[in-house]
Design an enzyme around this catalytic site. Structure first.
Site: not given
Ligand code: DQA
Length: 151
Positions: A9-10, A17, A22, A73, A76, A97, A99, A106
């Site tokens: 998501p997002n 964002r 990011y 990835n 959240a 995984e 990120h 964080r």
């Molecule tokens: C994320 C890190 C997560 O904590 C966050 O909720 C994201 C992006 C990253 O790519 O840094 O949406 O996965």
């Protein structure tokens, strides 16, 4: 070698964002980056982004028997989703995984990752490059290289 790249998501809001965290590159830029390095490495790829946990679970299930590995990835859902963890365990495909940000530096709630329990490695804080590092790790594993540690 075929890999599934899954984004949670997002991540479709990349470029808009929280650019301080990011960056300014968009989700379309990320897709192009993935397609380009997969072309270079001779990897066939499928790329999916969804804001819905169940869609991501379905995508993991449908990868069974079709792809050689998953780069994920979960965004959240990393920090909340037992369903994604169980789906990865169910298909038992090699998974890595990723990120974009360095989640270890964080908030406390980002220190938990459920999916990590079903992943070979984690690359965090390397931006787009983390996806390539993940793909290279899966490629190396397929070619018989030994597993490394989480980073
Ligand atoms: C994320 C890190 C997560 O904590 C966050 O909720 C994201 C992006 C990253 O790519 O840094 O949406 O996965």
């Amino acid at each position: 070698m075929k890999l599934l790249f899954l984004n949670g998501p997002n991540l479709n809001m990349l470029g808009i964002r929280e650019p301080g965290i990011y960056g300014r590159q968009t989700y379309q830029d990320l897709e192009k980056y993935i397609q380009d390095f997969c072309g270079e490495l001779g990897i066939a790829c499928e790329i999916l982004q969804s804001n819905h946990e169940g869609v991501l679970v379905d995508a993991i299930q449908s990868a069974y028997g079709r792809v050689d590995g998953i780069v994920i990835n979960p965004a959240a859902y990393t920090h909340t989703s037992v369903a994604l963890l169980d789906a990865l365990k169910a298909v038992s495909l090699p998974a890595v995984e990723v990120h974009l940000s360095d989640v270890s530096a964080r908030e406390d709630f980002r220190q938990i990752s459920y999916v990590r329990l079903a992943c070979r490695r984690t690359f965090a804080g390397h931006g787009f490059q983390g996806y390539r590092m993940a793909a290279e790790a899966l490629l190396a594993e397929k070619n018989g290289a030994s597993e490394g540690e989480k980073e």
